[in-house]
Design a protein around this motif. Structure first.
Motif, PDB file in Angstrom:
ATOM      1  N   GLN A  11      24.784 -42.948 -25.682  1.00  0.00           N
ATOM      2  CA  GLN A  11      23.755 -42.012 -25.191  1.00  0.00           C
ATOM      3  C   GLN A  11      22.764 -42.671 -24.221  1.00  0.00           C
ATOM      4  N   LEU A  12      22.331 -43.899 -24.485  1.00  0.00           N
ATOM      5  CA  LEU A  12      21.400 -44.541 -23.544  1.00  0.00           C
ATOM      6  C   LEU A  12      22.137 -45.035 -22.298  1.00  0.00           C
ATOM      7  N   ASP A  36      34.621 -54.734 -22.899  1.00  0.00           N
ATOM      8  CA  ASP A  36      34.369 -54.960 -24.327  1.00  0.00           C
ATOM      9  C   ASP A  36      33.539 -56.243 -24.436  1.00  0.00           C
ATOM     10  N   THR A  62      26.148 -49.008 -33.678  1.00  0.00           N
ATOM     11  CA  THR A  62      24.866 -48.415 -34.085  1.00  0.00           C
ATOM     12  C   THR A  62      24.918 -47.615 -35.396  1.00  0.00           C
ATOM     13  N   TYR A 125      22.972 -53.762 -40.016  1.00  0.00           N
ATOM     14  CA  TYR A 125      22.702 -53.341 -38.639  1.00  0.00           C
ATOM     15  C   TYR A 125      21.494 -54.112 -38.097  1.00  0.00           C
ATOM     16  N   LYS A 129      21.447 -57.063 -35.228  1.00  0.00           N
ATOM     17  CA  LYS A 129      20.671 -56.856 -33.993  1.00  0.00           C
ATOM     18  C   LYS A 129      19.632 -57.984 -33.839  1.00  0.00           C
TER      19      LYS A 129
END
Ligand SMILES: NC(=O)c1ccc[n+]([C@@H]2O[C@H](COP(=O)([O-])OP(=O)(O)OC[C@H]3O[C@@H](n4cnc5c(N)ncnc54)[C@H](OP(=O)(O)O)[C@@H]3O)[C@@H](O)[C@H]2O)c1
Length: 283
Positions: A11-12, A36, A62, A125, A129
């Motif tokens: 989406q971003l 990738d 995500t 997650y 990150k």
């Protein structure tokens, strides 16, 4: 100026590609099938061929619950993939912009998290990150970490679209009311990111202005849609997922504000998003 965007199917990534392509930049935009980030050789070849001035990494694994089960994939994409990009960006002297998350914090604060607050993620997650951030900053000093929160964008898999769908077919929706954050429209972070391209490297928190609970967020969506569905507040412990989300992950805007970057109130972004969605669907 040449800008390379990874994760362009997300989406971003989609939003940024659209936004920057309309400007004076030459944009190289790659989705997972085209680039990738876990494949170091492919990253190296594409960077050497395109020679971008700026790399923006929006690629990530995500899905918070799935990360708990697919631990190797989470670390491979969110940490090692980020490391590959930072290393190869350094070789070609491209500035590296990496998108990160409010989930690097544990959520026990009662005031907005600043860039100087210590990270302490509670999920795989968040941990993967956080490691991505640490590796990129360690390997390449021209790295900028952009942490954002509660993202939603057109055609994305996100909270707004989930509530929209549920509002069509349910009489009641149960939504967590004791977790607070800031909903952020991809368009708004996109505009802020373009402004950040001109700022010194470092860590920046970028989200829409203000904060709310998931329950308040859902209520705002439902009332905009005029949907005949009741939103029922529930505590986190009654939510089906056992993955611990931060109870409070509001990000402070002080640093970007002091750099002359201001994002609008989250409700204003949401109304524009929902209006565009309605226009696109012909309603
Ligand atoms: N969504 C949120 O609420 C939120 C909140 C705070 C921060 N963020 C951060 O913001 C950034 C953008 O998030 P988003 O919401 O746009 O995520 P998204 O919609 O899930 O997009 C991520 C994209 O990355 C791709 N990807 C996964 N593995 C990859 C790999 N090995 N190589 C290249 N691409 C890969 C995904 O492709 P597939 O779908 O095909 O796997 C997907 O298209 C991420 O860094 C995320 O951590 C998101």
């Amino acid at each position: 100026m040449k800008i390379l965007i990874t994760g362009a199917g997300g989406q971003l990534g989609k939003e940024l590609t659209q936004l920057l392509t309309t400007k004076e930049y030459k944009v190289f935009s790659y989705d997972r099938n085209q680039l990738d980030i876990t494949n170091r050789t492919q990253v190296k070849e594409i960077f050497e061929r395109d020679r971008p001035d700026i790399v923006i990494n929006t690629a990530a694994f995500t899905k918070v619950d799935l990360c708990e089960k697919e631990l190797e994939k989470a670390y491979s994409v969110n940490a090692i993939g980020t490391y590959h990009l930072a290393c190869e960006a350094k070789k070609i002297k491209a500035r590296f912009f990496h998108i990160s998350t409010d989930y690097v914090f544990d959520g026990i604060n009662n005031k907005p998290y600043t860039e100087n607050d210590s990270t302490s993620p509670r999920t795989i997650y968040g941990k993967s990150k956080e490691l991505g951030e640490v590796l990129a900053l360690a390997i390449y000093q021209d790295t900028t970490i952009v942490r954002t929160s509660w993202l939603y964008g057109h055609e994305g898999y996100n909270f707004v679209n989930t509530i929209k769908q549920l509002a069509r077919c349910k009489k009641e929706i149960r939504v967590v009311s004791d977790q607070y954050g800031c909903p952020t429209y991809t368009k708004d972070i996109g505009i802020a990111l373009e402004q950040l391209l001109m700022k010194p490297s470092g860590i920046y928190h970028v989200s829409n202005h203000g904060s709310c609970s998931w329950f308040e967020f859902a209520n705002e969506i439902v009332s905009f849609l005029n949907a005949k569905v009741t939103v029922i507040p529930i505590p986190s412990k009654e939510y089906a997922s056992k993955t611990p989300r931060p109870m409070y992950s509001v990000l402070s805007s002080e640093k970007i504000n002091s750099n002359g970057i201001f994002l609008r109130e989250w409700k204003e972004g949401l109304y524009e998003y929902l209006t565009k969605e309605a226009d696109n669907s012909g309603h």
